[in-house]
Structures are given as C-alpha cells and as structure tokens.
Design a protein around this motif. Structure first.
Motif, PDB file in Angstrom:
ATOM      1  N   PRO A 138       0.827  -1.219   0.000  1.00  0.00           N
ATOM      2  CA  PRO A 138       0.000   0.000   0.000  1.00  0.00           C
ATOM      3  C   PRO A 138       0.857   1.263   0.000  1.00  0.00           C
ATOM      4  N   GLU A 139       0.477   2.170  -0.844  1.00  0.00           N
ATOM      5  CA  GLU A 139       1.136   3.476  -0.889  1.00  0.00           C
ATOM      6  C   GLU A 139       0.684   4.215   0.384  1.00  0.00           C
ATOM      7  N   PRO A 140       1.610   4.910   1.106  1.00  0.00           N
ATOM      8  CA  PRO A 140       1.271   5.436   2.439  1.00  0.00           C
ATOM      9  C   PRO A 140       0.081   6.400   2.469  1.00  0.00           C
ATOM     10  N   VAL A 141      -0.084   7.218   1.433  1.00  0.00           N
ATOM     11  CA  VAL A 141      -1.168   8.205   1.485  1.00  0.00           C
ATOM     12  C   VAL A 141      -2.512   7.588   1.106  1.00  0.00           C
ATOM     13  N   THR A 142      -2.557   6.932  -0.066  1.00  0.00           N
ATOM     14  CA  THR A 142      -3.842   6.394  -0.548  1.00  0.00           C
ATOM     15  C   THR A 142      -4.182   5.061   0.093  1.00  0.00           C
ATOM     16  N   LYS A 143      -3.196   4.405   0.650  1.00  0.00           N
ATOM     17  CA  LYS A 143      -3.342   3.044   1.216  1.00  0.00           C
ATOM     18  C   LYS A 143      -3.676   1.996   0.154  1.00  0.00           C
ATOM     19  N   LEU A 144      -3.675   2.405  -1.095  1.00  0.00           N
ATOM     20  CA  LEU A 144      -3.905   1.455  -2.191  1.00  0.00           C
ATOM     21  C   LEU A 144      -2.554   0.944  -2.693  1.00  0.00           C
ATOM     22  N   PRO A 145      -2.537  -0.254  -3.272  1.00  0.00           N
ATOM     23  CA  PRO A 145      -1.253  -0.766  -3.782  1.00  0.00           C
ATOM     24  C   PRO A 145      -0.623   0.219  -4.773  1.00  0.00           C
ATOM     25  N   TYR A 146       0.682   0.364  -4.670  1.00  0.00           N
ATOM     26  CA  TYR A 146       1.403   1.255  -5.580  1.00  0.00           C
ATOM     27  C   TYR A 146       1.128   0.916  -7.047  1.00  0.00           C
ATOM     28  N   LYS A 147       1.202  -0.383  -7.352  1.00  0.00           N
ATOM     29  CA  LYS A 147       1.181  -0.827  -8.761  1.00  0.00           C
ATOM     30  C   LYS A 147       2.227  -0.017  -9.548  1.00  0.00           C
ATOM     31  N   PHE A 148       1.836   0.548 -10.688  1.00  0.00           N
ATOM     32  CA  PHE A 148       2.830   1.235 -11.524  1.00  0.00           C
ATOM     33  C   PHE A 148       3.245   2.611 -10.988  1.00  0.00           C
ATOM     34  N   THR A 149       2.628   3.044  -9.880  1.00  0.00           N
ATOM     35  CA  THR A 149       3.116   4.304  -9.296  1.00  0.00           C
ATOM     36  C   THR A 149       4.353   4.050  -8.428  1.00  0.00           C
ATOM     37  N   PHE A 150       4.700   2.790  -8.225  1.00  0.00           N
ATOM     38  CA  PHE A 150       5.953   2.500  -7.519  1.00  0.00           C
ATOM     39  C   PHE A 150       7.091   3.086  -8.352  1.00  0.00           C
ATOM     40  N   PRO A 151       8.018   3.796  -7.695  1.00  0.00           N
ATOM     41  CA  PRO A 151       9.077   4.443  -8.503  1.00  0.00           C
ATOM     42  C   PRO A 151       9.976   3.428  -9.204  1.00  0.00           C
ATOM     43  N   ASP A 152      10.638   3.881 -10.235  1.00  0.00           N
ATOM     44  CA  ASP A 152      11.640   3.072 -10.934  1.00  0.00           C
ATOM     45  C   ASP A 152      12.547   2.391  -9.919  1.00  0.00           C
ATOM     46  N   LEU A 153      12.754   1.105 -10.115  1.00  0.00           N
ATOM     47  CA  LEU A 153      13.593   0.345  -9.183  1.00  0.00           C
ATOM     48  C   LEU A 153      14.876  -0.082  -9.892  1.00  0.00           C
ATOM     49  N   THR A 154      16.005   0.136  -9.240  1.00  0.00           N
ATOM     50  CA  THR A 154      17.288  -0.302  -9.813  1.00  0.00           C
ATOM     51  C   THR A 154      17.987  -1.223  -8.814  1.00  0.00           C
ATOM     52  N   LEU A 155      18.977  -1.942  -9.298  1.00  0.00           N
ATOM     53  CA  LEU A 155      19.744  -2.796  -8.381  1.00  0.00           C
ATOM     54  C   LEU A 155      20.538  -1.936  -7.402  1.00  0.00           C
ATOM     55  N   GLU A 156      20.847  -0.721  -7.813  1.00  0.00           N
ATOM     56  CA  GLU A 156      21.520   0.193  -6.892  1.00  0.00           C
ATOM     57  C   GLU A 156      20.626   0.465  -5.677  1.00  0.00           C
ATOM     58  N   ASP A 157      19.304   0.586  -5.917  1.00  0.00           N
ATOM     59  CA  ASP A 157      18.377   0.815  -4.802  1.00  0.00           C
ATOM     60  C   ASP A 157      18.308  -0.409  -3.893  1.00  0.00           C
ATOM     61  N   ILE A 158      18.296  -1.569  -4.504  1.00  0.00           N
ATOM     62  CA  ILE A 158      18.251  -2.807  -3.715  1.00  0.00           C
ATOM     63  C   ILE A 158      19.510  -2.913  -2.847  1.00  0.00           C
ATOM     64  N   ALA A 159      20.649  -2.589  -3.451  1.00  0.00           N
ATOM     65  CA  ALA A 159      21.913  -2.660  -2.714  1.00  0.00           C
ATOM     66  C   ALA A 159      21.948  -1.628  -1.586  1.00  0.00           C
ATOM     67  N   ASN A 160      21.602  -0.402  -1.902  1.00  0.00           N
ATOM     68  CA  ASN A 160      21.620   0.678  -0.904  1.00  0.00           C
ATOM     69  C   ASN A 160      20.696   0.400   0.262  1.00  0.00           C
ATOM     70  N   SER A 161      19.485  -0.039  -0.056  1.00  0.00           N
ATOM     71  CA  SER A 161      18.509  -0.262   1.016  1.00  0.00           C
ATOM     72  C   SER A 161      18.944  -1.443   1.884  1.00  0.00           C
ATOM     73  N   SER A 162      19.502  -2.467   1.264  1.00  0.00           N
ATOM     74  CA  SER A 162      19.982  -3.615   2.042  1.00  0.00           C
ATOM     75  C   SER A 162      21.132  -3.188   2.954  1.00  0.00           C
ATOM     76  N   PHE A 163      21.956  -2.284   2.460  1.00  0.00           N
ATOM     77  CA  PHE A 163      23.095  -1.837   3.266  1.00  0.00           C
ATOM     78  C   PHE A 163      22.644  -0.975   4.452  1.00  0.00           C
ATOM     79  N   GLU A 164      21.500  -0.310   4.275  1.00  0.00           N
ATOM     80  CA  GLU A 164      20.936   0.425   5.423  1.00  0.00           C
ATOM     81  C   GLU A 164      20.575  -0.542   6.550  1.00  0.00           C
ATOM     82  N   VAL A 165      20.034  -1.694   6.174  1.00  0.00           N
ATOM     83  CA  VAL A 165      19.703  -2.713   7.181  1.00  0.00           C
ATOM     84  C   VAL A 165      20.972  -3.121   7.922  1.00  0.00           C
ATOM     85  N   VAL A 166      22.020  -3.380   7.166  1.00  0.00           N
ATOM     86  CA  VAL A 166      23.307  -3.779   7.753  1.00  0.00           C
ATOM     87  C   VAL A 166      23.787  -2.713   8.737  1.00  0.00           C
TER      88      VAL A 166
END
Lengths: 363, 363
Positions: A101-129
């Motif tokens: 769910p998108e935080p404001v509308t509470k509806l699933p993002y679907k195609f409004t989810f922003p462009d996703l790159t492997l850089e984002d996956i790496a960065n976000s995983s490193f935040e967890v670390v």
C-alpha cells in the motif's frame, strides 16, 4: 506470510532515478551471532525470485533456498559468521514493493511505484546492515541478480565490505539475457487478466506468469542437463491435441504452476527490468576507466558455470579482470557444473567447496 | 499468392499416423533443366517457416530465402542441376494444410487436419519428384527441419538419392529445443483470439504469433552475434513504461511484426509438433541398430555451426557417426559461424563454399 521476519523501516529513501520512497519496510532474516567487534557479518543479496529465507533457523524451520550452504559447520558457517539476508526492495516478499500500500492512498502502488534499480536494492539492504551497528561487512555474497546487486553495493559504498563472493553474474546483462527477460515481461503485460496492472486474486494473470516462468526456465538450466533428465522414451500420450506430451513439457508446467502465485506480477516486472538496467560501467567517470577503481577490498571470489548461458563465463572473466586490474586479490572459478545458471542452487559439492574454502581463508 | 507455383495433386495420400489425405495439393518451384538421363535432380526440403521460393527464377524475380545459394554459377548451380523445392505439406504456403478447405465440407480443416509428421512431408515431396519422371535424386539438401525431413526421406526410401547434404539438423530434437518449440505453441494456443482455432483475419492471434516468433528467434541466432549487433549504448527511452528500450527488443519486435500474418497459426502448430515428433530411431527395427543400415548412398555432407544451440554440433556429429558406421563416405563440417542456427541463411561464404565444393565433386 506466517514466517518470522525482522523488519527495518526505510525513511525517505532516495532512489537512483530521483524518487523518494517514504515509509518503506525491508524484511530480513539472520543466522548466527554478531561478535563484539561486529566484524563477522556476511550479507547475502538474492536472485530475482528468492526471498530472505535463505536457510532454516530457530524461528522458522522450513528449508530455505540455499539450505545446503548456510548453517552450523556448513560452507557459510553460522557458528562463525553473522549472516544477514534481505528480501529485495520491490520484491513483495515481506519488503515494500509495487503490491504494497502506498502510504497516502493506502492502495497498492502498482505502476506508481518508482523506478527500481539494483543500486536501490543494494543501498537499502546496506541500510539494514548499518542499522545493526555494522560498519563494514566481512563479506558480501551475491548469486545471479544478487551478484549484480553486490557490484552495485561496492560501486556506491567502496568501503562496505572486506571481501566479496560474486556468483553467476556480470557487469551487465547481455542482449540475449535481456531478450529472455523482455519476453517474460511481455508475456505478463499481454495477459488479458493483467489488465494494465489492475489484476486481483480472482483475476490473476496466471497464463502470463506461467509463460514468463517457463521462458525463464529455458535459461536457468542447460541443454546437457535436460538431455540426461528427459529421455525421449518417457513421452506420454497427450490428453488433448497439443497437450503435454514430452517430459520436458511436464517439468516446465509443474514449475510454472508452482510459481504462478508465489510472485507478484508487477514486482516481477520491476525486478526483471532492474536486471536489464544495471550496468557497472554507468558508475565510471571517464571512458575506459575501471568502474571499480575506487574500491579497496582484501579479496574476491568470482564463480561461474561452464554451462551458464544467461550469464556466461566470459562475464565472470570480465569481473575478475576488472578486480585484478585494481590489484584486488581475485580468484576466478568456472565450474564444470551441468546445471547452467542454477548450478549455485543445486551443485552442492562444487559450490560448498568453493565458498567454504574462500570463507575459511578470510577469518 | 501472386507467385507462380507448380502444383501437384496428391491422391489418397497415406499419412504416417494412418489417415488418408485426399485431394491435397503440393506447390513447388524448379530451377534449371532436367537432363535426358534425369539424373541431375536436386531436391531441397525446407525449414519450418520457408516456402518453395528458395530463389528467384524467370517466372518470379523476387529474391528467395536461399537466394545466394541457388542460381547460375552459384553453389547449387542451376546450369548443371535441376533443382526442385517443395512447399511442405501442411505449411499453407501453396500446399495443402490445416487452413486449406476440406474437400467435402469446403471449410478449412483446422484441427481436423490429420496428424502431420516429417515422414509425411518427405513422402509427399518425393511423390512430386517421382511425378517428374525422376527415379533417383542426385542429391537431397535439407537445412533445419528440412535436414530432419531429408533423414525421413531416406529412412523411408533408401534408394531415393545418391547423395545428401544435411544442415543444422539432428536425428531428433533435444529436450531444450522441444521446450523452445513447446513454448511457442503454447503462446499461440493461449492467445484469446486463437479461440480454439476459430480465428479469422479480423480476429487474428497476433499477440500469440508474435510471442511465438520472438521465442523462436531466441534460438535462431547466437548470444555472440547479438552482443556485436546490439551494444548497450543504443538504449532508447521507452515511449511507455516497460516499452521497447533495449536494441534487441526493437529487433525482436520488428521481426515478429513481419512474421505475424505470414504464417497460418494452426499450420505453425502442426509443423512445430512434427519437428518434435521426428526421431530417426523410430525407424530401426532392433535396439541399438543403426536406423540408416539399409541405406546405400554414395556420399553425404553434414554441416553444423559451432554457435547453433537449437541443433548443437553434437547432433551433426551423431548423424555423421551413423553414416560412417554404414560405410557411407561422410564429410562433417562444423563452421565457426557466429549466427547460430540461422548461419546457413546468412553466412554466405562458409555455406556456399561447403555446398558448392561438395556438389562439384559429385557430378
């Protein structure tokens, strides 16, 4: 998902293409104990369809996707290492993605989810670390998409890790691999039930997801392996014209059926495209510059399989060459596994031995 | 079709699975002159999507699919040879197939068209040859499906030909190739417009045919060739999310669009299945018997391409070995062409040289 997952909240996460993702969550699992010096952490970045459940543990005894590799006295020895595996951002396996769910509308993002790159996956995983108080990883390990994500990690955080094990990956996808993934995306997008993303559990793009999985499977194993597994003598009479007749057709159907509700269709599109977008050379500043130039690592192990044609050995040779150029001690291993791209999941002996020996040498 | 085609009427043609096909027609084209002894005839059996128009001639100056190979002073020299190329039975390129009218109802056969095998394609094509007064061919030449049809011909008519050139084929399809073809069939069958075979020109299974063509194209060329042709630098901004972005996607789309109305969907299903059904070993009488044992041929040339993974070189090795076992002088050539399975269509130099030299030696 009844599974026990640790959750980490990303705040105002800045994505590579500029969007800010707010209130996103990452799911992760851990094995072993972080030591006092916090220098025994190993991060596993996953393949496209895998989740954080890489192996069973006290709170979830279901086998994980790399069960043979991770555990007490196994190659990734949890008596020694503190192992972290994150469900990729965007993957909808507990982490935020296009079906969340998108935080404001509470509806699933679907195609409004922003462009996703492997850089984002790496960065976000490193935040967890980092949230666990770990400043530097002992090792990052990534197979397939995870191998490219591992490159994305060190390209953005040159001091993130002392060592890297990079398996069945490349600096970018070759056109043949892009074509295979493009056809998978097209199969999903073209399913009438996909309906521009407005599918539901009642109107699920089953056909498109099955077709996508089957096309993917063409590239995960090898012709040699299938020849041994599916002798022509096992042909069966199809129950209808053009029904399942050849053993390989039954195999593909079985795996496609198993997959169809395991993955969110839009998530699959986003992750698949992220793989095609990734290019290590996007991170260099000058033409002909080695994109890894700024990286100081103590050693790296690059593994490929002779029969992998999704990420063929020449791509592991390329990674190894770039790390050798920056004077990082580099071990390149091309296995004789017949299982193609999936060898890291099934050729337990070769991959346990290589990963186990490398890790035993670094700590 | 405005094309000039010779027509031959098959009467009560008995098909391999038992059906009798009545009133069927085969379309064929010829080049050169049949000599008085009628011993200079060369039969070309085609690949799945090809028709009888292998090259231009006086009555149709449009380039054919093997234009570089056939003609005056070319490798298949029409000053010397009388060349015959038949549109395969079932292919709907002038010959009778599932989209032709059934003689009694006058409605298209669709799925009432009997099971089609490569043995039927070979037998019916040989009837055309015999109808021209030719008792024995100088040479049969078959690339891809045509190579398997050529094997089907000699297995059923051990005295049909003195020589054979067999290109990019095998004694049967490997599971990997069957999987690729199975996914193509599935894409067509699953298209809502296919509608159980009741499609029309207004309601055409465009999406399924395009997807089928694209999956096929994955297997026609090679990863190496695409890497050279489609550098990542040529990425374009897609006009819509998940639209065409990578050069290989544009290439696949272009060829899929071109193909979609060129072939009848049910015809494609029948021919595709025929390729998966074919097995030279179905023709042997005892286990471990060489299926070609009864064949007396003067020589054969078997050609494969190093980069062909639809019919990989090990399959041409297998054919060559079987012919060597029966003491037939056999020349095996695996070319270094980078164009994969399609090399015979595009690597003019290698294939002209090999075919031309072999033919120059036999007459």
């Amino acid at each position: 998902m009844a599974r026990h997952l640790n959750l980490y909240k990303l705040n105002n996460f800045e994505m590579r293409h500029g969007a800010i993702l707010d209130g996103a969550t990452l799911a992760y699992e851990t094995w072993g104990q972080l030591n006092k010096k916090k220098d025994n952490a190993v991060l596993i970045l996953t393949g496209l369809s895998a989740d954080s459940h890489a192996a069973s543990h006290d709170e979830d005894d279901v086998d994980g996707w790399w069960e043979y590799m991770i555990g007490s006295s196994k190659a990734i020895d949890t008596d020694k290492w503190f192992v972290i595996c994150v469900s990729s951002l965007g993957s909808c396996k507990g982490s935020t993605g296009p079906c969340s769910p998108e935080p404001v509308t509470k509806l699933p993002y679907k195609f409004t989810f922003p462009d996703l790159t492997l850089e984002d996956i790496a960065n976000s995983s490193f935040e967890v670390v980092q949230s666990l108080g770990i400043k530097k990883l002992a090792c990052v390990i990534g197979p397939s998409m995870g191998g490219m994500s591992a490159l994305a990690l060190i390209l953005q955080h040159p001091n993130a890790t002392k060592h890297m094990i990079n398996i069945a990956a490349g600096c970018h996808s070759q056109p043949f691999s892009t074509a295979i993934r493009s056809l998978q995306r097209e199969a999903i997008l073209n399913d009438v039930n996909f309906n521009g993303g407005n599918y539901s559990s009642e109107q699920w793009p089953t056909q498109g997801m099955k077709q996508a999985r089957k096309i993917g499977m063409l590239s995960y194993r090898s012709s040699q392996e299938w020849k041994e597994r599916f002798p022509r003598s096992l042909r069966q009479r199809p129950s209808k014209p053009f029904g399942i007749e050849f053993p390989v057709e039954g195999y593909l159907e079985y795996h496609a059926e198993k997959f169809v509700h395991q993955f969110d269709p839009i998530s699959y599109l986003y992750l698949s495209r992220a793989m095609d977008w990734f290019d290590a050379y996007d991170h260099h500043h000058l033409d002909n510059q080695n994109p890894f130039e700024a990286i100081k690592m103590e050693s790296t192990l690059i593994i490929g399989a002779q029969t992998d044609f999704l990420f063929p050995p020449e791509q592991q040779h390329e990674i190894a060459q770039l790390f050798t150029q920056i004077s990082c001690p580099t071990q390149l291993e091309i296995t004789n596994s017949i299982q193609g791209h999936d060898a890291f999941l099934v050729d337990k002996e070769n991959y346990s031995r290589l990963v186990g020996y490398f890790l035993s040498q670094i700590y």
